[in-house]
Design a protein around this motif. Structure first.
Motif, short mmCIF file in Angstrom:
data_model
loop_
_atom_site.label_atom_id
_atom_site.label_comp_id
_atom_site.label_asym_id
_atom_site.label_seq_id
_atom_site.Cartn_x
_atom_site.Cartn_y
_atom_site.Cartn_z
N HIS A 2 22.41 -15.38 -10.85
CA HIS A 2 23.95 -15.38 -11.42
C HIS A 2 25.04 -15.12 -10.35
O HIS A 2 25.90 -15.79 -9.95
N TYR A 25 25.11 -10.23 -19.41
CA TYR A 25 24.98 -11.35 -20.10
C TYR A 25 26.38 -11.71 -20.67
O TYR A 25 26.94 -12.77 -20.83
N ILE A 52 17.51 -10.73 -23.24
CA ILE A 52 18.05 -10.38 -24.43
C ILE A 52 17.22 -10.27 -25.78
O ILE A 52 17.43 -9.70 -26.34
N ILE A 81 21.55 -5.23 -19.59
CA ILE A 81 21.39 -6.80 -19.85
C ILE A 81 22.94 -7.19 -20.66
O ILE A 81 23.29 -8.33 -20.61
N SER A 82 23.38 -6.44 -21.65
CA SER A 82 24.19 -6.60 -22.56
C SER A 82 25.65 -7.05 -21.87
O SER A 82 26.33 -7.85 -21.96
N ALA A 128 17.69 -12.40 -12.89
CA ALA A 128 18.95 -13.17 -13.52
C ALA A 128 20.17 -12.64 -12.84
O ALA A 128 20.98 -13.47 -12.75
N TYR A 186 18.48 -14.44 -18.46
CA TYR A 186 19.15 -13.52 -19.36
C TYR A 186 18.73 -13.74 -20.92
O TYR A 186 18.54 -12.71 -21.53
N GLU A 187 18.64 -15.06 -21.36
CA GLU A 187 18.34 -15.22 -22.68
C GLU A 187 16.89 -14.53 -23.03
O GLU A 187 16.60 -13.99 -24.23
N LYS A 236 20.79 -18.35 -16.54
CA LYS A 236 20.90 -18.24 -18.46
C LYS A 236 19.61 -18.20 -19.03
O LYS A 236 19.42 -17.47 -20.00
N PHE A 262 28.30 -13.05 -17.72
CA PHE A 262 27.82 -14.54 -17.76
C PHE A 262 28.57 -15.57 -18.68
O PHE A 262 28.69 -16.62 -18.16
N ILE A 263 28.47 -15.13 -20.11
CA ILE A 263 29.01 -16.08 -20.77
C ILE A 263 30.30 -16.24 -20.65
O ILE A 263 31.00 -17.42 -20.79
#
Length: 170
Positions: free
Chosen positions: A87, A117, A104, A113-114, A83, A100-101, A97, A120-121
């Motif tokens: 990214h 992500y 998560i 990861i947090s 990911a 990552y999802e 995405k 990324f968001i």
């Protein structure tokens, strides 16, 4: 502006709010600024302490990520690294995405990861509700901070992905 000597008119830009004036348009000024920024970024890259062995190591690392994912796609670290690769370096945001999802959903409190992500968001949420996405990203950052306050675990992602992303795309 009308030149009294030559009796020719020239464009002259004036900002009544600040009192600043210029002979160049906003577009030309923006181009000048962009050119200077790119020159500075290129100079920073040229004068950095980067050597050829580091570049080779980075390329090998990215190839290893894809190979490890193919060998064991269910492993969480393989999914997270892939990911990050999509990214930061490949800019395949749809694939990033999805990965990552998935990561998560398996480990919502993992600090790497947090944080990744959350970044990324923030980077990809231009067309949706910005406030909601900002709050969502902040929640991911706070969750990561609880588990890893100094971001020591995220240091590897910074050095192996985000750093190279900035170098490759200033």
């Amino acid at each position: 502006y009308l030149d009294p000597v030559t009796n020719t008119s020239k464009r002259y830009y004036f900002n009544p709010l600040t009192g600043q004036s210029s002979w160049i348009t906003e577009e030309v000024a923006a181009r000048i600024l962009q050119r200077k920024f790119r020159a500075r970024a290129t100079q920073d890259l040229i004068t950095s302490n980067l050597n050829f062995s580091q570049i080779v190591q980075a390329v090998k690392y990215t190839e290893d990520i894809e190979m490890k994912y193919k060998q064991n796609p269910s492993k969480l670290s393989s999914r997270v690294n892939l990911a990050l690769l999509h990214h930061c370096l490949k800019f395949d945001l749809d694939r990033a995405k999805t990965l990552y999802e998935d990561a998560i959903s398996h480990s919502a409190c993992h600090p790497v990861i947090s944080r990744a992500y959350g970044i990324f968001i923030l980077a990809t949420s231009c067309d949706t509700d910005m406030l909601m996405n900002f709050k969502r990203a902040c929640n991911f950052f706070n969750d990561a901070k609880v588990v890893d306050p100094g971001a020591a675990k995220f240091r590897s992602a910074i050095e192996n992905f985000f750093y190279w992303s900035v170098l490759m795309n200033p």
